[in-house]
Design an enzyme around this catalytic site. Structure first.
Site, PDB file in Angstrom:
ATOM      1  N   LEU A  45       0.855  -1.178   0.000  1.00  0.00           N
ATOM      2  CA  LEU A  45       0.000   0.000   0.000  1.00  0.00           C
ATOM      3  C   LEU A  45       0.899   1.238   0.000  1.00  0.00           C
ATOM      4  O   LEU A  45       2.092   1.145   0.300  1.00  0.00           O
ATOM      5  CB  LEU A  45      -0.897   0.012   1.236  1.00  0.00           C
ATOM      6  CG  LEU A  45      -1.888  -1.147   1.356  1.00  0.00           C
ATOM      7  CD1 LEU A  45      -2.532  -1.136   2.737  1.00  0.00           C
ATOM      8  CD2 LEU A  45      -2.949  -1.062   0.267  1.00  0.00           C
ATOM      9  N   ALA A  46       0.314   2.390  -0.281  1.00  0.00           N
ATOM     10  CA  ALA A  46       1.121   3.611  -0.282  1.00  0.00           C
ATOM     11  C   ALA A  46       1.832   3.791   1.055  1.00  0.00           C
ATOM     12  O   ALA A  46       3.002   4.182   1.096  1.00  0.00           O
ATOM     13  CB  ALA A  46       0.241   4.818  -0.588  1.00  0.00           C
ATOM     14  N   GLU A  47       1.144   3.496   2.156  1.00  0.00           N
ATOM     15  CA  GLU A  47       1.765   3.650   3.474  1.00  0.00           C
ATOM     16  C   GLU A  47       1.304   2.561   4.430  1.00  0.00           C
ATOM     17  O   GLU A  47       0.154   2.127   4.394  1.00  0.00           O
ATOM     18  CB  GLU A  47       1.399   5.004   4.112  1.00  0.00           C
ATOM     19  CG  GLU A  47       1.680   6.209   3.264  1.00  0.00           C
ATOM     20  CD  GLU A  47       3.133   6.605   3.214  1.00  0.00           C
ATOM     21  OE1 GLU A  47       3.938   6.052   3.983  1.00  0.00           O
ATOM     22  OE2 GLU A  47       3.456   7.483   2.385  1.00  0.00           O
ATOM     23  N   THR A  48       2.226   2.159   5.293  1.00  0.00           N
ATOM     24  CA  THR A  48       1.906   1.371   6.479  1.00  0.00           C
ATOM     25  C   THR A  48       2.382   2.170   7.685  1.00  0.00           C
ATOM     26  O   THR A  48       3.536   2.599   7.734  1.00  0.00           O
ATOM     27  CB  THR A  48       2.598   0.000   6.454  1.00  0.00           C
ATOM     28  OG1 THR A  48       2.102  -0.755   5.338  1.00  0.00           O
ATOM     29  CG2 THR A  48       2.320  -0.772   7.740  1.00  0.00           C
ATOM     30  N   CYS A  72       3.087  11.457   6.952  1.00  0.00           N
ATOM     31  CA  CYS A  72       1.999  10.886   6.157  1.00  0.00           C
ATOM     32  C   CYS A  72       0.671  11.209   6.829  1.00  0.00           C
ATOM     33  O   CYS A  72       0.449  10.823   7.983  1.00  0.00           O
ATOM     34  CB  CYS A  72       2.157   9.377   6.000  1.00  0.00           C
ATOM     35  SG  CYS A  72       0.793   8.636   5.064  1.00  0.00           S
TER      36      CYS A  72
END
Length: 262
Positions: A45-48, A72
Site C-alpha cells: 500500500l502507499a503507506e503502512t 503521512c
C-alpha cells in the site's frame, strides 16, 4: 514467529473502496526497522503506519513499500481511527510523536477526524526542465516545499488530463510532486505523484495538504477551504490554515482486520 494485528483503513472517505487505503500495526514495542520495511513492502500500500504507546501518547512511523517517509497524513488518520475504534480510548484527541516531524494531533468529532500538522514552508522556484519533460506541459508556476514540488495549473480539467512519464518523474530530487488548480465544486483540487518513494500516484495525500493549504489560503484570502484529490479513488478534505499549523479533516472506514505472522 510473532503474530501481529493488522488493520487496513480507507482514509479521507466515508465508504470502503474510496479515499486512500493505509495499513496500521499497533505494536507493544518497536520492531527492527528492516522488519517494518518488509511488512510495508508485503502490504504493498502507499503507506503502512506503525504505532507504539508512549505514556499517554503514541509514537508513529510511516513506510511506503520502499522507504520510511517524514510525514503521512492519511496513515496518521487511519492510525487514529484504529485507536479510537478498537482500543477503547476515553479521550477525543490523540497526540502522536514522530521522530521526523515532531508533534502531531488527531481530534475526533463525531465521525470526523481532524489532523493538526505543521505547515510547510514554500519557496517559488523556476520550473525544473525535468518536470516539464515529465508532464509534457509547463505549469503556470512552481514552488518547492520541504520534501515536494508544487506545480500550479489553470483549471481542474488540466489536472485531470495530466499523464506524467513516471520514469522521468522518478529522477526528480524530491519525495514527490503535487499538481493543483482551482476546483469547480471545491476551493482547490490536486493530484500527487511519488514514484521516487515507490508510489506512482497516491489516492489522497494528507501531508501534501500541508503545502497546499498555505498556498491556497493566501491566494483565495480565506482560512477555511474545501479540497478534492482527483485520483481514481478520490478523496474529500476540509482544510484550515492556522499559521504555523494546518487542520485537515476527513472520515475513515475499516476495510480489514487480520493477523500477520512475521
Amino acid at each position: 514467529m510473532q503474530k501481529l494485528t493488522l488493520y487496513q483503513i480507507d482514509a479521507f472517505t466515508d465508504k470502503v473502496f474510496g479515499g486512500n487505503p493505509a495499513a496500521v500495526c499497533v505494536l507493544d514495542q518497536w520492531l527492527e526497522e528492516e522488519k517494518m520495511q518488509q511488512i510495508a513492502a508485503e502490504n504493498n500500500l502507499a503507506e503502512t503506519a506503525f504505532v507504539v504507546k508512549t505514556g499517554s501518547d503514541y509514537s508513529i512511523r510511516w513506510f511506503t513499500p520502499t522507504v520510511e517517509v517524514d510525514l503521512c497524513g492519511h496513515a496518521t488518520l487511519a492510525a487514529a481511527f484504529v485507536l479510537f475504534s478498537y482500543h477503547h480510548l476515553t479521550v477525543n484527541a490523540i497526540t502522536f510523536h514522530s521522530h521526523r516531524s515532531g508533534l502531531l494531533t488527531v481530534e475526533q468529532q463525531g465521525e470526523e477526524l481532524t489532523l493538526n500538522f505543521p505547515t510547510d514552508v514554500l519557496e517559488q522556484v523556476e520550473v525544473p526542465e525535468t518536470l516539464t519533460q515529465a508532464f509534457g506541459v509547463a505549469p503556470e508556476a512552481a514552488f518547492k516545499g520541504k520534501t515536494d514540488y508544487l506545480l500550479l495549473f489553470a483549471s481542474e480539467e488540466d489536472i485531470v488530463a495530466l499523464h506524467p512519464d513516471l520514469r522521468v518523474l522518478a529522477g526528480v530530487a524530491a519525495r514527490g510532486v503535487i499538481v493543483s488548480a482551482p476546483g469547480k465544486e471545491v476551493d482547490f483540487v490536486s493530484r500527487f505523484f511519488a514514484p521516487q518513494v515507490g508510489v506512482d500516484e497516491d489516492p489522497v495525500t494528507g501531508s501534501a495538504h500541508t503545502t497546499l493549504i498555505p498556498y491556497w489560503s493566501q491566494r483565495l484570502g480565506k482560512q477555511k477551504l474545501t479540497a478534492r484529490q482527483l485520483s481514481k479513488r478520490q478523496g474529500e478534505l476540509t482544510c484550515e490554515f492556522l499559521g504555523d499549523r494546518v487542520a485537515i479533516t476527513g472520515n475513515a472506514v475499516a476495510y480489514l482486520k487480520g493477523e500477520i505472522y512475521v
